[in-house]
Design a protein around this motif. Sequence first.
Motif, PDB file in Angstrom:
ATOM      1  N   ASP A 150      24.786 -33.739  29.587  1.00 53.86           N
ATOM      2  CA  ASP A 150      25.687 -32.702  29.102  1.00 53.86           C
ATOM      3  C   ASP A 150      25.137 -31.355  29.571  1.00 53.86           C
ATOM      4  OD1 ASP A 150      27.905 -32.371  26.588  1.00 53.86           O
ATOM      5  OD2 ASP A 150      26.691 -30.621  27.038  1.00 53.86           O
ATOM      6  N   ARG A 152      25.598 -27.191  30.381  1.00 51.59           N
ATOM      7  CA  ARG A 152      26.322 -26.003  29.946  1.00 51.59           C
ATOM      8  C   ARG A 152      25.675 -24.765  30.559  1.00 51.59           C
ATOM      9  NH1 ARG A 152      28.350 -27.433  23.914  1.00 51.59           N
ATOM     10  NH2 ARG A 152      28.162 -29.696  24.096  1.00 51.59           N
ATOM     11  N   THR A 154      26.192 -20.116  30.603  1.00 50.67           N
ATOM     12  CA  THR A 154      26.916 -18.856  30.420  1.00 50.67           C
ATOM     13  C   THR A 154      26.316 -17.829  31.367  1.00 50.67           C
ATOM     14  OG1 THR A 154      25.435 -18.173  28.616  1.00 50.67           O
ATOM     15  CG2 THR A 154      27.481 -19.322  28.007  1.00 50.67           C
ATOM     16  N   THR A 300      32.181 -20.585  28.990  1.00 49.94           N
ATOM     17  CA  THR A 300      31.062 -21.528  29.064  1.00 49.94           C
ATOM     18  C   THR A 300      31.369 -22.628  30.055  1.00 49.94           C
ATOM     19  OG1 THR A 300      30.417 -21.117  26.759  1.00 49.94           O
ATOM     20  CG2 THR A 300      29.622 -23.151  27.769  1.00 49.94           C
ATOM     21  N   TYR A 301      30.489 -22.786  31.032  1.00 48.90           N
ATOM     22  CA  TYR A 301      30.566 -23.932  31.935  1.00 48.90           C
ATOM     23  C   TYR A 301      30.159 -25.174  31.160  1.00 48.90           C
ATOM     24  CZ  TYR A 301      28.756 -27.244  35.413  1.00 48.90           C
ATOM     25  OH  TYR A 301      28.469 -28.371  36.145  1.00 48.90           O
ATOM     26  N   HIS A 302      30.903 -26.271  31.341  1.00 50.18           N
ATOM     27  CA  HIS A 302      30.591 -27.514  30.631  1.00 50.18           C
ATOM     28  C   HIS A 302      30.872 -28.702  31.537  1.00 50.18           C
ATOM     29  CE1 HIS A 302      31.034 -30.163  26.775  1.00 50.18           C
ATOM     30  NE2 HIS A 302      29.841 -30.267  27.325  1.00 50.18           N
ATOM     31  N   HIS A 303      29.909 -29.574  31.634  1.00 47.33           N
ATOM     32  CA  HIS A 303      29.989 -30.787  32.462  1.00 47.33           C
ATOM     33  C   HIS A 303      29.387 -31.911  31.635  1.00 47.33           C
ATOM     34  CE1 HIS A 303      28.076 -32.954  36.241  1.00 47.33           C
ATOM     35  NE2 HIS A 303      28.492 -33.806  35.335  1.00 47.33           N
ATOM     36  N   ARG A 304      30.148 -33.013  31.492  1.00 50.24           N
ATOM     37  CA  ARG A 304      29.671 -34.147  30.701  1.00 50.24           C
ATOM     38  C   ARG A 304      29.885 -35.446  31.483  1.00 50.24           C
ATOM     39  NH1 ARG A 304      28.063 -34.785  25.484  1.00 50.24           N
ATOM     40  NH2 ARG A 304      28.488 -36.785  24.446  1.00 50.24           N
TER      41      ARG A 304
END
Length: 317
Positions: A150, A152, A154, A300-304
């Motif tokens: 996960d 994230r 900013t 917010t960048y988010h990659h899961r």
Amino acid sequence: MDSYTLDSGHGLAVTVWTYGATLVEVLVPDRNGTTGNVVARLPDLASYEDPAVNAYVGATVGRYCRCVADGRFTLDGVEHRLDRNDGRHHVHGGPLGFDRFVWDAEATQTDELLTLCLRLDSPDGDQGYPGALQAEARYEVDRHGRLTFDFRATTTAATIVGFTNHAFWNLSGTAGRTIDDHRLAINSDRTVAFDADLVPLAGPPRDIAGTDLDHRAPKPLGARPLDNFFVLDDPSWAAELSHRASGRTMRVRTDQPGIGVYSGDHYRQPRAGICLETGPWPDAPNRPDFPSVRLDPGRTYHHRTIHEFSNAGVDRA
């Protein structure tokens, strides 16, 4: 440098180092309950610190994984020049990318989930990138045989972001074995075509239905080299890697638009593992026709990405 082990108590145990927020070991039982490490690892910390030896093995890669052609991109009319580390190109965050730093870490635990949260501050201008970036890489292990990455971030100014994990997977669980006896499925019928420098060619992704690159049904790897980027349209699953002799299977799900697949032919031990790198498209900062990798202040960048392990004949209840 600190080392953390997240042991689910139900067969899956994961070791992460704060150097490079690196995945060092993933212990998974085979069909007989015998545990083996299913990711390539280097012998010691000095090897991880040596760029001549370490091909991003297990590392968290950023600020931007994959290539940025000619080491430059334009954002809001301003050209930004990045540090180059692959000829005239910028690759995997540059010569001092996120894989080269010690991250701060905090471990937490609930009845269902073990989490290691790693954090790194990247200053404005780091490797040429605009904006001060606060990066976060979380490793999560649950009792159902799932390992989750996960990511994230900013930023203080408009920038580009795209993280991935660069583990070399080998489900045999035996050091020294190649991946040639594995089977691979990829939920994709399109690839991004490259030139000799692995920079995307002009035009849309190529249709691969019915070609050697079509892995929508599981296909033996054999000795075929793979170094390709597959477009993902269906979030239900991205890839599935299996090893018949051990009974191990790893299914990958992600919210990312693509997956890079590299069979490790140029690794120090050729074909010791296969990379399944979910994340942004290559050279997306220079391609307005590709999915955007822009990150603005206040967002917010988010990659899961989730890796789920199963083992024929092994009870993981």
